[in-house]
Design a protein around this motif. Structure first.
Motif, PDB file in Angstrom:
ATOM      1  N   MET A   1       6.864 -20.049  22.793  1.00 16.76           N
ATOM      2  CA  MET A   1       5.816 -19.033  22.711  1.00 16.76           C
ATOM      3  C   MET A   1       4.441 -19.657  22.951  1.00 16.76           C
ATOM      4  N   ILE A   2       3.537 -18.829  23.418  1.00 18.00           N
ATOM      5  CA  ILE A   2       2.168 -19.273  23.659  1.00 18.00           C
ATOM      6  C   ILE A   2       1.339 -19.007  22.409  1.00 18.00           C
ATOM      7  N   ASP A   3       0.670 -20.022  21.920  1.00 26.17           N
ATOM      8  CA  ASP A   3      -0.235 -19.871  20.780  1.00 26.17           C
ATOM      9  C   ASP A   3      -1.501 -19.164  21.264  1.00 26.17           C
ATOM     10  N   PRO A   4      -1.866 -18.029  20.650  1.00 20.63           N
ATOM     11  CA  PRO A   4      -3.085 -17.320  21.090  1.00 20.63           C
ATOM     12  C   PRO A   4      -4.315 -18.217  21.100  1.00 20.63           C
ATOM     13  N   GLN A   5      -4.390 -19.165  20.171  1.00 20.83           N
ATOM     14  CA  GLN A   5      -5.560 -20.033  20.089  1.00 20.83           C
ATOM     15  C   GLN A   5      -5.621 -21.021  21.257  1.00 20.83           C
ATOM     16  N   SER A   6      -4.522 -21.149  22.009  1.00 17.07           N
ATOM     17  CA  SER A   6      -4.538 -22.040  23.173  1.00 17.07           C
ATOM     18  C   SER A   6      -5.107 -21.357  24.416  1.00 17.07           C
ATOM     19  N   ILE A   7      -5.361 -20.055  24.323  1.00 15.66           N
ATOM     20  CA  ILE A   7      -5.909 -19.307  25.464  1.00 15.66           C
ATOM     21  C   ILE A   7      -7.421 -19.448  25.464  1.00 15.66           C
ATOM     22  N   ASP A   8      -7.955 -20.094  26.479  1.00 17.92           N
ATOM     23  CA  ASP A   8      -9.399 -20.240  26.616  1.00 17.92           C
ATOM     24  C   ASP A   8      -9.959 -18.944  27.197  1.00 17.92           C
ATOM     25  N   LEU A   9     -10.733 -18.223  26.413  1.00 15.45           N
ATOM     26  CA  LEU A   9     -11.194 -16.907  26.848  1.00 15.45           C
ATOM     27  C   LEU A   9     -12.055 -16.972  28.100  1.00 15.45           C
ATOM     28  N   ALA A  10     -12.907 -17.978  28.201  1.00 10.71           N
ATOM     29  CA  ALA A  10     -13.767 -18.079  29.385  1.00 10.71           C
ATOM     30  C   ALA A  10     -12.919 -18.243  30.644  1.00 10.71           C
ATOM     31  N   ASP A  11     -11.959 -19.151  30.610  1.00 11.40           N
ATOM     32  CA  ASP A  11     -11.075 -19.355  31.761  1.00 11.40           C
ATOM     33  C   ASP A  11     -10.265 -18.099  32.050  1.00 11.40           C
ATOM     34  N   PHE A  12      -9.783 -17.452  31.000  1.00 17.15           N
ATOM     35  CA  PHE A  12      -8.979 -16.246  31.168  1.00 17.15           C
ATOM     36  C   PHE A  12      -9.789 -15.147  31.858  1.00 17.15           C
ATOM     37  N   LEU A  13     -11.004 -14.925  31.406  1.00 14.93           N
ATOM     38  CA  LEU A  13     -11.827 -13.875  31.998  1.00 14.93           C
ATOM     39  C   LEU A  13     -12.201 -14.179  33.441  1.00 14.93           C
ATOM     40  N   ILE A  14     -12.460 -15.432  33.745  1.00 14.64           N
ATOM     41  CA  ILE A  14     -12.768 -15.807  35.137  1.00 14.64           C
ATOM     42  C   ILE A  14     -11.567 -15.547  36.033  1.00 14.64           C
ATOM     43  N   THR A  15     -10.368 -15.854  35.528  1.00 16.39           N
ATOM     44  CA  THR A  15      -9.153 -15.615  36.308  1.00 16.39           C
ATOM     45  C   THR A  15      -9.016 -14.150  36.674  1.00 16.39           C
ATOM     46  N   TRP A  16      -9.313 -13.267  35.739  1.00 16.83           N
ATOM     47  CA  TRP A  16      -9.040 -11.846  35.941  1.00 16.83           C
ATOM     48  C   TRP A  16     -10.238 -11.032  36.423  1.00 16.83           C
ATOM     49  N   TYR A  17     -11.453 -11.513  36.178  1.00 15.71           N
ATOM     50  CA  TYR A  17     -12.628 -10.726  36.547  1.00 15.71           C
ATOM     51  C   TYR A  17     -13.572 -11.454  37.501  1.00 15.71           C
ATOM     52  N   GLY A  18     -13.194 -12.677  37.875  1.00 13.86           N
ATOM     53  CA  GLY A  18     -14.046 -13.436  38.775  1.00 13.86           C
ATOM     54  C   GLY A  18     -15.126 -14.193  38.023  1.00 13.86           C
ATOM     55  N   ALA A  19     -15.903 -14.949  38.764  1.00 14.59           N
ATOM     56  CA  ALA A  19     -16.960 -15.762  38.158  1.00 14.59           C
ATOM     57  C   ALA A  19     -18.026 -14.866  37.528  1.00 14.59           C
ATOM     58  N   PRO A  20     -18.580 -15.276  36.403  1.00 18.75           N
ATOM     59  CA  PRO A  20     -19.637 -14.474  35.767  1.00 18.75           C
ATOM     60  C   PRO A  20     -20.883 -14.426  36.634  1.00 18.75           C
ATOM     61  N   SER A  21     -21.671 -13.391  36.435  1.00 23.15           N
ATOM     62  CA  SER A  21     -22.844 -13.190  37.278  1.00 23.15           C
ATOM     63  C   SER A  21     -24.124 -13.743  36.666  1.00 23.15           C
ATOM     64  N   ARG A  22     -24.059 -14.219  35.425  1.00 25.20           N
ATOM     65  CA  ARG A  22     -25.265 -14.761  34.786  1.00 25.20           C
ATOM     66  C   ARG A  22     -24.892 -15.879  33.819  1.00 25.20           C
ATOM     67  N   ASP A  23     -25.880 -16.681  33.485  1.00 26.78           N
ATOM     68  CA  ASP A  23     -25.680 -17.774  32.542  1.00 26.78           C
ATOM     69  C   ASP A  23     -25.578 -17.243  31.115  1.00 26.78           C
ATOM     70  N   GLU A  24     -25.036 -18.083  30.254  1.00 28.31           N
ATOM     71  CA  GLU A  24     -24.906 -17.701  28.850  1.00 28.31           C
ATOM     72  C   GLU A  24     -26.269 -17.592  28.195  1.00 28.31           C
ATOM     73  N   LYS A  25     -26.433 -16.548  27.409  1.00 28.12           N
ATOM     74  CA  LYS A  25     -27.693 -16.322  26.698  1.00 28.12           C
ATOM     75  C   LYS A  25     -27.376 -16.048  25.232  1.00 28.12           C
ATOM     76  N   PRO A  26     -27.956 -16.804  24.309  1.00 25.52           N
ATOM     77  CA  PRO A  26     -27.653 -16.596  22.888  1.00 25.52           C
ATOM     78  C   PRO A  26     -28.045 -15.199  22.428  1.00 25.52           C
ATOM     79  N   LEU A  27     -27.336 -14.706  21.431  1.00 24.16           N
ATOM     80  CA  LEU A  27     -27.698 -13.426  20.845  1.00 24.16           C
ATOM     81  C   LEU A  27     -29.009 -13.569  20.073  1.00 24.16           C
ATOM     82  N   PRO A  28     -29.742 -12.487  19.923  1.00 23.69           N
ATOM     83  CA  PRO A  28     -31.010 -12.571  19.170  1.00 23.69           C
ATOM     84  C   PRO A  28     -30.760 -12.953  17.711  1.00 23.69           C
ATOM     85  N   ALA A  29     -31.748 -13.513  17.079  1.00 19.10           N
ATOM     86  CA  ALA A  29     -31.642 -14.031  15.710  1.00 19.10           C
ATOM     87  C   ALA A  29     -31.120 -13.003  14.707  1.00 19.10           C
ATOM     88  N   PRO A  30     -31.466 -11.706  14.801  1.00 25.47           N
ATOM     89  CA  PRO A  30     -30.936 -10.742  13.822  1.00 25.47           C
ATOM     90  C   PRO A  30     -29.412 -10.621  13.832  1.00 25.47           C
TER      91      PRO A  30
END
Length: 211
Positions: A1-30
């Motif tokens: 079985m595949i351990d869910p924690q072994s799935i890298d979400l960033a890699d998974f999303l790139i595989t299925w939705y293509g390369a992201p269109s913008r750089d990572e931006k932190p959420l606001p402090a609140p």
């Protein structure tokens, strides 16, 4: 079985939705009070212009709040009738319930559930897919021959009993058919050509989407 924690979400999303269109931006402090897995998901998902979910909606970080019962609802289904929440005092625990019903502890932690939801959404949002209803055990075995099951915890929504499998550039979801002893199975891929081998399974009657 595949351990869910072994799935890298960033890699998974790139595989299925293509390369992201913008750089990572932190959420606001609140938003710092939010659990780390949820902050990480929203930070990651914001890098794509397209919506990454269709059967569920993740509440935007700015709109998340603690209700009178002490819970913070972070995800709802497409109709708003099924909800998922966390308790800020124990943020890794997830609770779920249909609207107006009491909260029940989820089978998964917050980080596991977010991975589970991302993978499951691909089944409904992938560019290409095939669906067979009431497929036999033999057909299901052939369909899943090159895949491994992901050891996700069971969900009560939308229907209990779903199992999820993943292979190289394919994801499948299977559940016992309510109308027979067979299986209802969905198999998806980035392109329809990756699913052409399924047409050789003469006992399966596929409905096809995509190109």
């Amino acid at each position: 079985m595949i351990d869910p924690q072994s799935i890298d979400l960033a890699d998974f999303l790139i595989t299925w939705y293509g390369a992201p269109s913008r750089d990572e931006k932190p959420l606001p402090a609140p938003c710092d009070w939010l659990p780390e897995p949820l902050r990480n998901w929203h930070t990651l998902a914001a890098r794509w212009d397209l919506r990454l979910t269709s059967t569920t909606t993740l509440v935007s970080p700015e709109n998340l709040h603690v209700a009178d019962d002490g819970m913070a609802i972070f995800m709802v289904d497409a109709t708003g009738d099924w909800r998922w929440c966390f308790d800020p005092a124990e943020p890794d625990l997830v609770f779920e319930a249909e609207r107006y019903e009491p909260w029940e502890r989820s089978s998964e932690t917050l980080s596991e559930l977010l991975v589970h939801n991302a993978v499951r959404e691909v089944v409904y949002g992938a560019p290409a897919g095939k669906r067979a209803v009431a497929a036999s055990d033999e057909v299901l075995s052939e369909v899943l021959a090159t895949m491994d099951e992901i050891s996700f915890g069971p969900w009560r929504w939308p229907t209990p009993g779903f199992r999820t499998f993943m292979g190289s550039m394919t994801v499948a979801e299977a559940i016992r058919s309510s109308s027979s002893s067979g299986w209802d199975v969905d198999v998806v891929a980035p392109t329809l050509g990756r699913l052409s081998h399924l047409d050789r399974l003469s006992e399966a009657h596929w409905r096809t989407r995509g190109q």
